[in-house]
Design a protein around this motif. Structure first.
Motif, PDB file in Angstrom:
ATOM      1  N   GLU A 191       0.539  -0.845   0.264  1.00  0.00           N
ATOM      2  CA  GLU A 191       0.329  -0.112   0.023  1.00  0.00           C
ATOM      3  C   GLU A 191       0.929   1.113  -0.095  1.00  0.00           C
ATOM      4  OE1 GLU A 191      -2.484   2.504   3.099  1.00  0.00           O
ATOM      5  OE2 GLU A 191      -3.661   0.178   2.848  1.00  0.00           O
ATOM      6  N   VAL A 192       1.851   1.368   0.984  1.00  0.00           N
ATOM      7  CA  VAL A 192       2.852   2.796   0.655  1.00  0.00           C
ATOM      8  C   VAL A 192       3.687   2.639  -0.257  1.00  0.00           C
ATOM      9  CG1 VAL A 192       4.905   3.381   2.518  1.00  0.00           C
ATOM     10  CG2 VAL A 192       3.217   2.585   3.380  1.00  0.00           C
ATOM     11  N   VAL A 193       4.027   1.575  -1.022  1.00  0.00           N
ATOM     12  CA  VAL A 193       4.735   1.676  -2.040  1.00  0.00           C
ATOM     13  C   VAL A 193       4.257   2.220  -3.304  1.00  0.00           C
ATOM     14  CG1 VAL A 193       6.169   0.703  -3.801  1.00  0.00           C
ATOM     15  CG2 VAL A 193       6.007  -0.168  -1.481  1.00  0.00           C
ATOM     16  N   ALA A 194       2.553   1.628  -3.063  1.00  0.00           N
ATOM     17  CA  ALA A 194       1.746   1.930  -4.448  1.00  0.00           C
ATOM     18  C   ALA A 194       0.929   3.300  -4.397  1.00  0.00           C
ATOM     19  CB  ALA A 194       0.343   1.339  -4.126  1.00  0.00           C
ATOM     20  N   LEU A 195       0.901   4.025  -3.337  1.00  0.00           N
ATOM     21  CA  LEU A 195       0.723   5.557  -2.271  1.00  0.00           C
ATOM     22  C   LEU A 195       2.365   6.402  -2.707  1.00  0.00           C
ATOM     23  CD1 LEU A 195      -1.071   7.542  -1.175  1.00  0.00           C
ATOM     24  CD2 LEU A 195      -0.031   7.284   0.298  1.00  0.00           C
ATOM     25  N   GLY A 196       3.441   6.582  -2.795  1.00  0.00           N
ATOM     26  CA  GLY A 196       4.734   6.439  -2.625  1.00  0.00           C
ATOM     27  C   GLY A 196       5.375   6.695  -4.616  1.00  0.00           C
ATOM     28  N   VAL A 197       4.985   5.299  -5.029  1.00  0.00           N
ATOM     29  CA  VAL A 197       5.441   5.629  -6.734  1.00  0.00           C
ATOM     30  C   VAL A 197       3.804   5.875  -7.525  1.00  0.00           C
ATOM     31  CG1 VAL A 197       5.482   3.780  -8.473  1.00  0.00           C
ATOM     32  CG2 VAL A 197       6.705   3.057  -6.416  1.00  0.00           C
ATOM     33  N   GLY A 198       2.793   5.560  -7.436  1.00  0.00           N
ATOM     34  CA  GLY A 198       2.138   5.895  -7.975  1.00  0.00           C
ATOM     35  C   GLY A 198       1.108   7.604  -7.670  1.00  0.00           C
ATOM     36  N   THR A 214      -6.731   0.790 -14.075  1.00  0.00           N
ATOM     37  CA  THR A 214      -5.531   1.581 -13.329  1.00  0.00           C
ATOM     38  C   THR A 214      -5.018   0.119 -12.227  1.00  0.00           C
ATOM     39  OG1 THR A 214      -7.214   3.096 -12.954  1.00  0.00           O
ATOM     40  CG2 THR A 214      -5.116   2.784 -11.295  1.00  0.00           C
ATOM     41  N   LEU A 215      -5.388  -1.013 -12.970  1.00  0.00           N
ATOM     42  CA  LEU A 215      -4.971  -1.849 -12.231  1.00  0.00           C
ATOM     43  C   LEU A 215      -4.146  -2.838 -12.727  1.00  0.00           C
ATOM     44  CD1 LEU A 215      -7.664  -3.113  -9.272  1.00  0.00           C
ATOM     45  CD2 LEU A 215      -5.433  -2.972  -9.134  1.00  0.00           C
ATOM     46  N   LYS A 216      -4.341  -2.328 -13.998  1.00  0.00           N
ATOM     47  CA  LYS A 216      -3.702  -3.438 -15.029  1.00  0.00           C
ATOM     48  C   LYS A 216      -2.235  -2.325 -15.685  1.00  0.00           C
ATOM     49  CE  LYS A 216      -6.696  -6.582 -16.230  1.00  0.00           C
ATOM     50  NZ  LYS A 216      -7.698  -8.021 -16.896  1.00  0.00           N
ATOM     51  N   SER A 217      -2.073  -1.484 -15.810  1.00  0.00           N
ATOM     52  CA  SER A 217      -1.494  -0.477 -16.042  1.00  0.00           C
ATOM     53  C   SER A 217      -0.073  -0.115 -15.996  1.00  0.00           C
ATOM     54  CB  SER A 217      -1.740   1.172 -15.545  1.00  0.00           C
ATOM     55  OG  SER A 217      -1.282   1.589 -14.494  1.00  0.00           O
ATOM     56  N   PRO A 218       0.753   0.810 -16.964  1.00  0.00           N
ATOM     57  CA  PRO A 218       2.307   0.361 -16.087  1.00  0.00           C
ATOM     58  C   PRO A 218       2.622   0.846 -14.543  1.00  0.00           C
ATOM     59  CG  PRO A 218       1.548   1.441 -18.665  1.00  0.00           C
ATOM     60  CD  PRO A 218       0.447   1.543 -17.885  1.00  0.00           C
ATOM     61  N   THR A 219       1.793   1.856 -14.470  1.00  0.00           N
ATOM     62  CA  THR A 219       1.984   2.143 -13.144  1.00  0.00           C
ATOM     63  C   THR A 219       2.314   0.966 -12.183  1.00  0.00           C
ATOM     64  OG1 THR A 219       1.418   4.759 -14.005  1.00  0.00           O
ATOM     65  CG2 THR A 219       1.529   4.200 -11.738  1.00  0.00           C
ATOM     66  N   MET A 220       1.659   0.349 -13.051  1.00  0.00           N
ATOM     67  CA  MET A 220       1.062  -0.547 -11.179  1.00  0.00           C
ATOM     68  C   MET A 220       1.961  -1.325 -11.197  1.00  0.00           C
ATOM     69  SD  MET A 220      -0.157  -1.957  -8.799  1.00  0.00           S
ATOM     70  CE  MET A 220      -2.282  -1.835  -8.380  1.00  0.00           C
ATOM     71  N   GLU A 221       2.581  -1.496 -12.789  1.00  0.00           N
ATOM     72  CA  GLU A 221       4.386  -2.784 -12.975  1.00  0.00           C
ATOM     73  C   GLU A 221       5.148  -2.108 -12.100  1.00  0.00           C
ATOM     74  OE1 GLU A 221       6.202  -5.047 -16.523  1.00  0.00           O
ATOM     75  OE2 GLU A 221       4.505  -3.715 -17.640  1.00  0.00           O
ATOM     76  N   LYS A 222       5.016  -0.754 -12.250  1.00  0.00           N
ATOM     77  CA  LYS A 222       5.958  -0.104 -11.855  1.00  0.00           C
ATOM     78  C   LYS A 222       6.146  -0.151 -10.058  1.00  0.00           C
ATOM     79  CE  LYS A 222       9.199   4.204 -10.813  1.00  0.00           C
ATOM     80  NZ  LYS A 222       8.516   5.295 -11.881  1.00  0.00           N
ATOM     81  N   VAL A 223       5.446   0.028  -9.169  1.00  0.00           N
ATOM     82  CA  VAL A 223       4.664  -0.161  -8.725  1.00  0.00           C
ATOM     83  C   VAL A 223       5.275  -1.550  -7.504  1.00  0.00           C
ATOM     84  CG1 VAL A 223       2.809  -0.510  -6.365  1.00  0.00           C
ATOM     85  CG2 VAL A 223       2.763   1.215  -7.794  1.00  0.00           C
ATOM     86  N   ASN A 393       6.374 -13.513  -1.654  1.00  0.00           N
ATOM     87  CA  ASN A 393       6.200 -15.487  -1.583  1.00  0.00           C
ATOM     88  C   ASN A 393       7.191 -16.161  -3.092  1.00  0.00           C
ATOM     89  OD1 ASN A 393       6.857 -14.454   1.183  1.00  0.00           O
ATOM     90  ND2 ASN A 393       4.791 -14.495   1.179  1.00  0.00           N
ATOM     91  N   THR A 394       7.101 -15.723  -3.637  1.00  0.00           N
ATOM     92  CA  THR A 394       7.591 -16.783  -5.121  1.00  0.00           C
ATOM     93  C   THR A 394       8.271 -16.238  -5.852  1.00  0.00           C
ATOM     94  OG1 THR A 394       4.907 -16.826  -5.106  1.00  0.00           O
ATOM     95  CG2 THR A 394       6.097 -17.221  -7.196  1.00  0.00           C
ATOM     96  N   ASP A 395       9.657 -15.863  -6.059  1.00  0.00           N
ATOM     97  CA  ASP A 395      10.756 -15.325  -6.598  1.00  0.00           C
ATOM     98  C   ASP A 395      10.811 -15.453  -8.534  1.00  0.00           C
ATOM     99  OD1 ASP A 395      11.984 -14.877  -3.950  1.00  0.00           O
ATOM    100  OD2 ASP A 395      13.213 -16.825  -4.221  1.00  0.00           O
ATOM    101  N   LYS A 396       9.740 -16.389  -8.906  1.00  0.00           N
ATOM    102  CA  LYS A 396       9.560 -16.694 -10.325  1.00  0.00           C
ATOM    103  C   LYS A 396       8.427 -16.149 -10.609  1.00  0.00           C
ATOM    104  CE  LYS A 396      12.101 -20.599 -10.456  1.00  0.00           C
ATOM    105  NZ  LYS A 396      12.192 -22.155 -11.075  1.00  0.00           N
ATOM    106  N   MET A 397       7.289 -15.202 -10.048  1.00  0.00           N
ATOM    107  CA  MET A 397       6.478 -14.408 -10.474  1.00  0.00           C
ATOM    108  C   MET A 397       6.737 -13.452 -10.550  1.00  0.00           C
ATOM    109  SD  MET A 397       2.493 -13.794  -8.956  1.00  0.00           S
ATOM    110  CE  MET A 397       2.387 -15.362  -8.207  1.00  0.00           C
ATOM    111  N   THR A 398       5.980 -13.080 -12.173  1.00  0.00           N
ATOM    112  CA  THR A 398       6.803 -11.283 -12.612  1.00  0.00           C
ATOM    113  C   THR A 398       5.568 -10.916 -12.665  1.00  0.00           C
ATOM    114  OG1 THR A 398       5.469 -11.153 -14.798  1.00  0.00           O
ATOM    115  CG2 THR A 398       7.391 -12.756 -14.388  1.00  0.00           C
ATOM    116  N   ALA A 399       6.055  -9.195 -12.364  1.00  0.00           N
ATOM    117  CA  ALA A 399       5.532  -8.209 -12.081  1.00  0.00           C
ATOM    118  C   ALA A 399       3.872  -8.558 -12.965  1.00  0.00           C
ATOM    119  CB  ALA A 399       6.040  -6.673 -12.090  1.00  0.00           C
ATOM    120  N   GLN A 400       4.218  -9.107 -14.069  1.00  0.00           N
ATOM    121  CA  GLN A 400       2.992  -9.094 -15.220  1.00  0.00           C
ATOM    122  C   GLN A 400       1.687 -10.126 -14.538  1.00  0.00           C
ATOM    123  OE1 GLN A 400       2.427  -6.699 -18.015  1.00  0.00           O
ATOM    124  NE2 GLN A 400       0.421  -7.406 -18.335  1.00  0.00           N
ATOM    125  N   GLU A 401       2.429 -11.017 -14.238  1.00  0.00           N
ATOM    126  CA  GLU A 401       1.796 -11.892 -13.542  1.00  0.00           C
ATOM    127  C   GLU A 401       1.495 -11.651 -12.619  1.00  0.00           C
ATOM    128  OE1 GLU A 401       4.440 -15.618 -14.965  1.00  0.00           O
ATOM    129  OE2 GLU A 401       4.970 -14.634 -13.284  1.00  0.00           O
TER     130      GLU A 401
END
Length: 413
Positions: A191-198, A214-223, A393-401
């Motif tokens: 939550e804090v990262v989302a507010l600070g980045v987005g 918005t949940l699928k936006s480039p900003t969310m990927e950066k978050v 907790n899942t090292d192999k999961m991408t931000a896109q996934e």
């Protein structure tokens, strides 16, 4: 005349004792600062002649307490009051199990004493069914100045500076970020990262309105990318750690910083630490002009016993009383929910919080915390929280996934 007065007083005292009732209160305030705050409420109630029956269920996020509450209500044995907040208050009210306390609210002028953003949450169909206790700011960064000085690090104001500081702390041999790997703590960091980045508008659209685009936006990927990067600076013992034990790492100088709501301050104060000297409180990176809030509150359940109803109404009255608002929030680390109170006895962190609470309300950047039950219905909140922790907790999961999982979770009814 004297005899008449004594008789009247004796009658009044015996009536008060006769009307004394027991109130069973379900809460999850069990750590140092929280337990002190809960004791303050208990003492306030007992002074009015009623009996307090403590029903504390440990677990910082309150998930365990809610499980216990559901089973109690279903079996027809609801407590007098339970710590419930945000949209969950309306969910319980829809079940027809909460008590109307408009008479107390009107007598005590709650509508004048509470900001509308708060009073609206406490009502169901225009009537009060819950009473607010305090306001917590979520978007805080807690730091140990001595550790920062030793590492030659600067307290960060944006996320680039955060990772620069984390790297310096790591090189100095301390844990950069104290974290407890529990899903609600993962969600708080997210939550804090989302507010600070987005920023505030992004946060509102993504995590309050649950807007799919918005949940699928480039900003969310950066978050999500920034959020996952934070994990690199936590320690291997983080999984399962309680939040107050993470705070203790900062207090002892074993860690440099912690992202956590201001109940963490209660732990610093309980340990005899002085703000500005032994610990620092600054808005989390990128969030100085926003305020994500969590309001602790008690929903009041329908009762049949008149003495218990009297005790319940007295509890509601005591919670909003200035004396309790001051002593409770001094212990809890939060600020009074009651407007217009003197902040003279509060520390610098609380004074900043109180000012920012009023300023962000005017600016439209006062935002309900999704991680702490204030923003969305509980089913959606739980599903999003699980998706966020899975990504953490899942090292192999991408931000896109992770984005796809979170967007899907947001549709949960």
């Amino acid at each position: 005349m004297m005899k008449t007065t004594i008789t009247a007083l004796a009658l009044a005292a015996s009536a008060a004792v006769a009307n004394a009732g027991e109130i069973e209160v379900l809460h999850w305030w069990t750590s140092g600062g929280e337990a002190k705050a809960a004791t303050a409420l208990k003492l306030s109630l007992q002074k009015s002649g009623h009996r307090w029956r403590d029903f504390a269920v440990a677990g910082g996020g309150g998930d365990s307490a809610m499980t216990v509450l559901k089973s109690r209500v279903v079996s027809g044995n609801a407590p007098s009051a339970a710590q419930i907040k945000g949209p969950s208050i309306q969910e319980w009210a829809r079940e027809g199990v909460l008590a109307n306390i408009d008479d107390v609210a009107k007598a005590e002028k709650w509508n004048d004493l509470l900001p509308p953003v708060v009073s609206d949450i406490m009502k169901y169909k225009g009537s009060y069914v819950a009473v607010p206790v305090n306001v917590h700011r979520i978007n805080w960064l807690w730091t140990n100045p001595a550790v920062f000085a030793k590492a030659g690090a600067k307290v960060p104001t944006n996320w680039d500076e955060f990772f620069t500081a984390a790297e310096a702390l790591k090189k100095a041999g301390v844990v950069p970020v104290a974290h407890g790997g529990q899903n609600w703590q993962d969600f708080t960091t997210f939550e804090v990262v989302a507010l600070g980045v987005g920023g505030a508008d992004f946060y509102k659209k993504a995590l309050v309105q649950l807007d799919q685009g918005t949940l699928k936006s480039p900003t969310m990927e950066k978050v999500l990318t920034t959020f996952k990067r934070v994990k690199d600076y936590t320690d291997k013992n983080a999984p399962g750690r309680d939040w107050n034990l993470a705070t203790a790492m900062v207090i002892k100088g074993e860690a440099g910083m912690q992202i956590m709501g201001d109940w963490a301050k209660g732990e610093f104060l309980a340990a005899g630490k002085v703000p500005g000297k032994d610990f620092g409180c600054t808005p989390a990176p990128g969030t100085a002009k926003s305020y994500s809030f969590n309001i602790d509150s008690f929903a009041l359940f329908q009762l049949k016993d008149e003495s218990k109803i009297a005790a319940q109404k007295e509890l509601a009255k005591q919670i909003m009383a200035p004396e309790f608002q001051e002593v409770f929030n001094l212990n809890k680390g939060s600020i009074p929910v009651r407007l217009g109170m003197s902040m003279d006895r509060f520390d610098e962190c609380a004074k900043v919080s109180a000012k920012d609470f009023v300023d962000t309300a005017k600016a439209g950047t006062l935002l309900p915390s999704i991680a702490h039950g204030m923003a969305v219905p509980s089913a959606a909140e739980g599903a999003i929280k699980d998706a966020v922790s899975q990504f953490w907790n899942t090292d192999k999961m991408t931000a896109q996934e992770a984005m796809e999982k979170i967007a899907s979770a947001a549709k949960t009814k």
